[in-house]
Design a protein around this motif. Structure first.
Motif, PDB file in Angstrom:
ATOM      1  N   ARG A 205      13.488 -90.928  -1.892  1.00  0.00           N
ATOM      2  CA  ARG A 205      13.391 -90.368  -0.542  1.00  0.00           C
ATOM      3  C   ARG A 205      14.284 -91.076   0.471  1.00  0.00           C
ATOM      4  NH1 ARG A 205       7.464 -92.057   1.764  1.00  0.00           N
ATOM      5  NH2 ARG A 205       8.354 -91.058   3.617  1.00  0.00           N
ATOM      6  N   TYR A 206      14.852 -92.241   0.106  1.00  0.00           N
ATOM      7  CA  TYR A 206      15.612 -93.051   1.057  1.00  0.00           C
ATOM      8  C   TYR A 206      17.114 -93.002   0.779  1.00  0.00           C
ATOM      9  CZ  TYR A 206      10.957 -95.092   1.617  1.00  0.00           C
ATOM     10  OH  TYR A 206       9.609 -95.265   1.818  1.00  0.00           O
ATOM     11  N   SER A 207      17.892 -93.109   1.867  1.00  0.00           N
ATOM     12  CA  SER A 207      19.327 -93.347   1.710  1.00  0.00           C
ATOM     13  C   SER A 207      19.548 -94.763   1.202  1.00  0.00           C
ATOM     14  CB  SER A 207      20.045 -93.180   3.056  1.00  0.00           C
ATOM     15  OG  SER A 207      20.051 -91.838   3.464  1.00  0.00           O
ATOM     16  N   PHE A 208      20.610 -94.943   0.416  1.00  0.00           N
ATOM     17  CA  PHE A 208      21.010 -96.265  -0.053  1.00  0.00           C
ATOM     18  C   PHE A 208      22.184 -96.751   0.792  1.00  0.00           C
ATOM     19  CE2 PHE A 208      19.617 -95.248  -4.684  1.00  0.00           C
ATOM     20  CZ  PHE A 208      18.291 -95.440  -4.330  1.00  0.00           C
ATOM     21  N   VAL A 209      22.127 -98.005   1.224  1.00  0.00           N
ATOM     22  CA  VAL A 209      23.275 -98.615   1.883  1.00  0.00           C
ATOM     23  C   VAL A 209      23.782 -99.769   1.038  1.00  0.00           C
ATOM     24  CG1 VAL A 209      22.677 -97.894   4.219  1.00  0.00           C
ATOM     25  CG2 VAL A 209      21.767-100.052   3.352  1.00  0.00           C
ATOM     26  N   THR A 210      25.088 -99.981   1.115  1.00  0.00           N
ATOM     27  CA  THR A 210      25.766-101.017   0.341  1.00  0.00           C
ATOM     28  C   THR A 210      26.557-101.880   1.325  1.00  0.00           C
ATOM     29  OG1 THR A 210      27.443 -99.317  -0.070  1.00  0.00           O
ATOM     30  CG2 THR A 210      25.947 -99.846  -1.869  1.00  0.00           C
ATOM     31  N   ASN A 211      26.192-103.146   1.426  1.00  0.00           N
ATOM     32  CA  ASN A 211      26.776-104.021   2.447  1.00  0.00           C
ATOM     33  C   ASN A 211      27.221-105.348   1.851  1.00  0.00           C
ATOM     34  OD1 ASN A 211      26.104-102.179   4.648  1.00  0.00           O
ATOM     35  ND2 ASN A 211      23.977-102.809   4.316  1.00  0.00           N
ATOM     36  N   SER A 212      28.046-106.066   2.604  1.00  0.00           N
ATOM     37  CA  SER A 212      28.694-107.273   2.068  1.00  0.00           C
ATOM     38  C   SER A 212      27.775-108.481   1.994  1.00  0.00           C
ATOM     39  CB  SER A 212      29.904-107.628   2.932  1.00  0.00           C
ATOM     40  OG  SER A 212      29.496-108.027   4.240  1.00  0.00           O
ATOM     41  N   ASP A 213      26.784-108.594   2.904  1.00  0.00           N
ATOM     42  CA  ASP A 213      26.021-109.839   3.064  1.00  0.00           C
ATOM     43  C   ASP A 213      27.000-111.000   3.229  1.00  0.00           C
ATOM     44  OD1 ASP A 213      24.024-111.726   3.229  1.00  0.00           O
ATOM     45  OD2 ASP A 213      23.145-111.322   1.275  1.00  0.00           O
ATOM     46  N   ALA A 214      27.969-110.811   4.128  1.00  0.00           N
ATOM     47  CA  ALA A 214      29.080-111.758   4.269  1.00  0.00           C
ATOM     48  C   ALA A 214      28.622-113.086   4.853  1.00  0.00           C
ATOM     49  CB  ALA A 214      30.168-111.157   5.144  1.00  0.00           C
ATOM     50  N   HIS A 215      28.996-114.179   4.165  1.00  0.00           N
ATOM     51  CA  HIS A 215      28.766-115.541   4.650  1.00  0.00           C
ATOM     52  C   HIS A 215      30.067-116.203   5.066  1.00  0.00           C
ATOM     53  CE1 HIS A 215      24.848-114.818   3.005  1.00  0.00           C
ATOM     54  NE2 HIS A 215      24.456-116.067   3.088  1.00  0.00           N
ATOM     55  N   SER A 216      31.170-115.448   5.044  1.00  0.00           N
ATOM     56  CA  SER A 216      32.470-115.939   5.510  1.00  0.00           C
ATOM     57  C   SER A 216      33.287-114.727   5.925  1.00  0.00           C
ATOM     58  CB  SER A 216      33.196-116.725   4.410  1.00  0.00           C
ATOM     59  OG  SER A 216      33.522-115.864   3.329  1.00  0.00           O
ATOM     60  N   GLU A 248      25.798 -87.800   7.561  1.00  0.00           N
ATOM     61  CA  GLU A 248      25.404 -88.220   6.217  1.00  0.00           C
ATOM     62  C   GLU A 248      26.263 -89.389   5.738  1.00  0.00           C
ATOM     63  OE1 GLU A 248      26.152 -85.108   3.429  1.00  0.00           O
ATOM     64  OE2 GLU A 248      28.226 -84.807   4.107  1.00  0.00           O
ATOM     65  N   ILE A 249      25.747 -90.080   4.732  1.00  0.00           N
ATOM     66  CA  ILE A 249      26.559 -91.042   3.998  1.00  0.00           C
ATOM     67  C   ILE A 249      27.401 -90.251   3.009  1.00  0.00           C
ATOM     68  CG2 ILE A 249      26.538 -92.975   2.391  1.00  0.00           C
ATOM     69  CD1 ILE A 249      23.988 -93.951   3.718  1.00  0.00           C
ATOM     70  N   VAL A 250      28.720 -90.365   3.128  1.00  0.00           N
ATOM     71  CA  VAL A 250      29.642 -89.608   2.281  1.00  0.00           C
ATOM     72  C   VAL A 250      29.809 -90.288   0.928  1.00  0.00           C
ATOM     73  CG1 VAL A 250      32.017 -88.762   2.072  1.00  0.00           C
ATOM     74  CG2 VAL A 250      30.840 -88.691   4.293  1.00  0.00           C
ATOM     75  N   ALA A 251      29.897 -91.609   0.939  1.00  0.00           N
ATOM     76  CA  ALA A 251      30.086 -92.368  -0.304  1.00  0.00           C
ATOM     77  C   ALA A 251      29.700 -93.812  -0.071  1.00  0.00           C
ATOM     78  CB  ALA A 251      31.531 -92.289  -0.786  1.00  0.00           C
ATOM     79  N   GLN A 308      21.018 -86.149  -8.682  1.00  0.00           N
ATOM     80  CA  GLN A 308      22.217 -85.410  -8.310  1.00  0.00           C
ATOM     81  C   GLN A 308      22.412 -85.278  -6.799  1.00  0.00           C
ATOM     82  OE1 GLN A 308      24.523 -84.411 -10.517  1.00  0.00           O
ATOM     83  NE2 GLN A 308      23.286 -85.360 -12.125  1.00  0.00           N
ATOM     84  N   SER A 309      21.367 -85.553  -6.008  1.00  0.00           N
ATOM     85  CA  SER A 309      21.476 -85.392  -4.561  1.00  0.00           C
ATOM     86  C   SER A 309      22.181 -86.559  -3.885  1.00  0.00           C
ATOM     87  CB  SER A 309      20.079 -85.220  -3.946  1.00  0.00           C
ATOM     88  OG  SER A 309      19.309 -86.401  -4.109  1.00  0.00           O
ATOM     89  N   ARG A 310      22.464 -87.615  -4.620  1.00  0.00           N
ATOM     90  CA  ARG A 310      23.091 -88.802  -4.036  1.00  0.00           C
ATOM     91  C   ARG A 310      24.584 -88.580  -3.770  1.00  0.00           C
ATOM     92  NH1 ARG A 310      19.428 -92.102  -1.887  1.00  0.00           N
ATOM     93  NH2 ARG A 310      17.779 -92.656  -3.364  1.00  0.00           N
ATOM     94  N   PRO A 311      25.115 -89.222  -2.718  1.00  0.00           N
ATOM     95  CA  PRO A 311      26.569 -89.288  -2.578  1.00  0.00           C
ATOM     96  C   PRO A 311      27.141 -90.158  -3.695  1.00  0.00           C
ATOM     97  CG  PRO A 311      25.519 -90.727  -0.967  1.00  0.00           C
ATOM     98  CD  PRO A 311      24.421 -89.945  -1.634  1.00  0.00           C
TER      99      PRO A 311
END
Length: 388
Positions: A205-216, A248-251, A308-311
């Motif tokens: 039911r949730y969108s997925f996000v992908t992030n760097s968690d950047a420490h530098s 929407e999140i495209v990719a 199949q509904s995911r970007p």
């Protein structure tokens, strides 16, 4: 509608006066440097800075607004040159319902509301000046406060072995700790991707996000998403996370999970990857393990993972992982193509071959096509790109 690149998990290492915020963050990771790096070097359009609850950081942002270098947007967020800053905070939850500590991201639309949130947290936290501190409050009460402030609530790096929702935080379901209706998206982390996460049916039911968690600074943009919105603002981001009004999140662009530092289960002593997690380590004989995301998901699996509904989730190899691509060569590429997003996505193959050695150019091209091979990571050690 336009498409924007967004990285929503960037830490602050130090304040302008040199005080630590994220202890393990680089000293150069100040709010001003983050803004400049994101827009001038990385080419990221939207950044989530998740230590904006710190009083000195808020004062720095207010000073930038006063000088006109930063502008508050009517729909939430702050604008600096070509990048929008989303005010965020990473918080550790470990209430009576948790099996282990859980990190979450709370995003707040305005400076005034973040000041209110910071004040509220200071009564429930030992040190408001540091990042990712434990809050002495229930997860559900935190969700209620974020909702009251018209914010966004996102569990962070949800599968990592330490301080995450499914790593150690719950036995089987997020409802043990959180109200499912008050979650706006979930963050996958570096050691998983869409197909892996969709093996847990309650996440569909949730969108997925992908992030760097950047420490530098160089780590900014190692994972990100492309988002379709009208403008790069807080309220448009909210609509995109919930897939409303054509936003929407495209990719999602993220590391191949094999490169993630917690992908496979390893021996806790010598970091040998263990194919059989029930046996002692074949290298040193020790039996204590650091459970990898791959194996933890086998325990939690309730679905095939085919959604199949995911970007699309596009396996991205950050430029810093490319063997032979050193600092001088990176400066030459940035001088020619301006930003890292252009190098990764737009640079013509012929231009790359003319500027780089054959091996480095071919590595970048193969990374785009998803045909590189890797040594798997685990136990806190990143995987590596194999030199072909």
């Amino acid at each position: 509608m336009e498409e924007y690149f967004a990285d929503l998990h960037i830490h602050i290492g130090r304040t302008a006066s040199g005080k630590p915020v994220k202890i393990t963050g680089a000293r150069s990771l100040t709010i001003e440097n983050i803004l400049k790096e994101s827009t001038n070097v990385k080419g990221i359009d939207i950044i989530g800075v998740i230590d904006c609850h710190v009083p000195e950081v808020l004062s720095e942002l207010q000073a930038l607004i006063h000088t006109g270098d930063v502008v508050e947007l009517d729909e939430g967020g702050l604008r600096f040159q070509h990048v929008t800053l989303i005010l965020g905070s990473e918080i550790e939850i470990y209430d009576e319902h948790c099996k282990g500590p859980i990190h979450v991201l709370a995003f707040i639309p305005t400076i005034s509301k973040m000041l209110e949130f910071s004040s509220w947290m200071s009564d429930r936290m030992k040190n408001i000046t540091l990042s990712s501190q434990r809050m002495y409050e229930t997860g559900r009460n935190l969700q209620e406060k974020v909702r009251e402030l018209n914010g966004l609530f996102i569990p962070a790096h949800i599968f990592t072995p330490y301080k995450s929702l499914y790593g150690r935080g719950v036995t089987a379901t997020l409802e043990e700790v959180f109200h499912p209706d008050y979650i706006d998206a979930v963050e996958l982390g570096l050691s998983s991707d869409t197909n892996m996460a969709d093996q847990i049916e309650e996440l569909h039911r949730y969108s997925f996000v992908t992030n760097s968690d950047a420490h530098s600074l160089p780590k900014i943009g190692r994972e990100y998403q492309k988002i379709k919105m009208k403008t790069p603002s807080f309220e448009e981001l909210r609509k995109a996370l919930h897939g409303t009004d054509g936003r929407e999140i495209v990719a999602n662009y993220g590391l191949d999970p094999k490169l993630g530092k917690y992908h496979r289960t390893t021996c806790d002593d010598c970091l040998t990857i263990l194919e059989d997690t029930t046996e002692a380590c074949s290298n040193c004989g020790k039996s204590k393990v650091i459970k990898g995301v791959y194996d933890r998901l086998l325990e939690l699996k309730t679905h095939s993972g085919d959604n199949q509904s995911r970007p699309p989730y596009i396996h991205q190899v950050p430029l810093e992982f490319i063997p032979g691509l050193g600092k001088k060569t990176m400066l030459k590429l940035r001088d020619y193509f301006k930003t890292e997003m252009n190098i990764i996505h737009e640079a013509p193959e012929e231009a790359l071959r003319s500027l780089l050695s054959e091996t480095v150019a071919e590595s970048i091209i193969r990374a785009r096509k998803g045909t590189l091979s890797f040594q798997e990571g685990g136990g806190g050690k990143y995987g590596k790109v194999n030199v072909f």
